[in-house]
Motif scaffolding. Structure first.
Motif, PDB file in Angstrom:
ATOM      1  N   PHE A  33       0.839  -1.202   0.000  1.00  0.00           N
ATOM      2  CA  PHE A  33       0.000   0.000   0.000  1.00  0.00           C
ATOM      3  C   PHE A  33       0.871   1.248   0.000  1.00  0.00           C
ATOM      4  N   ALA A  35       0.142   4.295  -0.162  1.00  0.00           N
ATOM      5  CA  ALA A  35      -0.411   5.392   0.630  1.00  0.00           C
ATOM      6  C   ALA A  35       0.026   5.341   2.088  1.00  0.00           C
ATOM      7  N   PHE A  42      -4.952   5.202   8.983  1.00  0.00           N
ATOM      8  CA  PHE A  42      -6.239   5.281   8.294  1.00  0.00           C
ATOM      9  C   PHE A  42      -7.314   4.494   9.035  1.00  0.00           C
ATOM     10  N   GLN A  50      -7.703   2.091   1.319  1.00  0.00           N
ATOM     11  CA  GLN A  50      -6.547   2.446   0.506  1.00  0.00           C
ATOM     12  C   GLN A  50      -6.326   1.339  -0.530  1.00  0.00           C
TER      13      GLN A  50
END
Length: 422
Positions: A33, A35, A42, A50
């Motif tokens: 991931f 991000a 998150f 994500q």
């Protein structure tokens, strides 16, 4: 106009997957991931997760590949057709349905509007439709509007705001001999409640009604078997489970074959294509296949098919998320000044909270300043938020995802303690 039955798409068993992985390695999962590299924690997964690199790669590769409208003459046509078939097969494995019973669409909301408009053509004055206060408005308003247009009556099944429970008896109390459809969520996107779907579906079916299930939130957290849940129609959104933004609908073959949606004259009349308006987004479908393949490798014992791997992976994911959620809930209940609205006995790892002396948006901003994404609002669960007495303001919602960690939980609890400290 052709009325030929839809050709069944041959099942795909996750070509290239090999055997499932062993064990749940959250660090290895997080490496996929991009991000997460920024350090943000998150907790906004209920609004959309994500995206792993393999999904982005599949989307990009499809966009730049030799591709055109579906067909069997040129390589570009065949590639487009295979992308669609692969996506139906992947969704079929995810939901335990035949790939030929999978409808691909713009969004879960759009698909529900199509279903509502089509089904309501058989409704008349005196007929009834049951919806629940627990649901996202996407599984309420389409049915309310369709019922109004047909002259049918809408009845609301009420849930207990204290416990968050929606029981089969609550649905049975408003189902009658003229009920045509019961629309219910598999899991509340606001407070996480997971009703007893088979029991609710039984109530609907005994009354001769269809059961339409919003599986958008549930599909991201639990292994789904649409038939076992008793759903006649099940809608969900890949972007809630690591994929791109679009929607899918799975339904019993007899239900799909009996529906005649609005369509263009030259477009095919076969199922499921008769429900799919315009050219499909091939790149998003490729991303959905990649997302489901990725989910299938999260964890679990070795399996020979993608469906087996998915069942094992969701069992491991549930164990991972349940452990983290237990830590989160225990920590939250130790903090003064917080009211928790997620209290059902069976729920997804989703928590809605409000604060005695602080506005939820202020707390959200405090967390955001510390790199913690936990949004606040009603999240389109309009009836649910009002039934809880929260109105349009709603609450602060936190949800877990496959990439959530103990460190994320620690940061959230510390951030909340700071935000509400006197």
């Amino acid at each position: 106009m052709s009325t030929t039955a839809a050709p069944r798409v041959p099942p795909v068993t996750g070509a290239g997957l090999g055997h499932c992985g062993m064990g749940y390695d959250v660090d290895a999962i997080r490496d996929h991931f991009p991000a997460l590299a920024g350090g943000t924690a998150f907790f906004d997964g209920p609004g959309g997760t994500q995206t792993p690199d393999v999904v982005a790669d599949a989307v990009a590769a499809t966009l730049v590949s030799e591709i055109s409208n579906r067909g069997q003459v040129t390589p570009a046509e065949r590639r487009a057709d295979e992308v669609v078939r692969a996506a139906r097969a992947a969704v079929g494995d995810l939901l335990a349905v035949d790939p030929g019973d999978v409808v691909l669409g713009r969004s879960a909301t759009a698909l529900t509007f199509v279903a509502a408009r089509t089904l309501s053509r058989g409704w008349a004055a005196g007929d009834e439709v049951v919806v629940s206060r627990l649901d996202h408005d996407a599984n309420v308003r389409p049915w309310v509007l369709a019922a109004e247009a047909a002259g049918a009556t809408v009845r609301f099944a009420e849930f207990d705001p204290a416990s968050g429970e929606l029981a089969a008896a609550d649905v049975e109390a408003v189902v009658g001999s003229r009920t045509k459809l019961v629309a219910v969520t598999a899991a509340s996107n606001l407070i996480g409640t997971r009703p007893d779907l088979p029991a609710i579906a039984k109530v609907a079916h005994e009354a001769g009604a269809l059961c339409y299930v919003d599986g958008v939130h549930a599909t991201a957290h639990v292994s789904v078997d649409v038939a076992a849940e008793g759903a006649d129609l099940w809608v969900c959104s890949p972007y809630k489970f690591l994929g791109p933004h679009h929607g899918v609908l799975a339904a019993a073959p007899a239900v799909l074959e009996g529906l005649r949606p609005d369509k263009l004259v030259p477009s095919t009349d076969v199922v499921p294509e008769r429900f799919e308006l315009g050219t499909l987004p091939y790149e998003l479908l490729a991303g959905t296949t990649a997302a489901i393949d990725f989910l299938a490798t999260l964890a679990g014992a070795a399996g020979s098919t993608r469906r087996e791997c998915l069942v094992d992976a969701f069992a491991a994911l549930d164990e991972h998320e349940s452990r983290l959620y237990g830590r989160l809930e225990d920590g939250l209940r130790r903090l003064d000044g917080i009211r928790l609205h997620s209290n059902a006995a069976r729920r997804t790892p989703t928590m809605l909270m409000t604060f005695e002396d602080h506005d939820v948006q202020d707390v959200r901003g405090h967390l955001a300043d510390r790199g913690i994404n936990a949004p606040a609002g009603h999240f389109y669960a309009w009836e649910c938020s009002h039934h809880l007495g929260l109105g349009a303001a709603g609450g602060l919602r936190v949800g877990l995802a496959p990439y959530s960690t103990d460190s994320d939980i620690d940061r959230l609890l510390e951030g909340l303690e700071e935000a509400i400290r006197p």
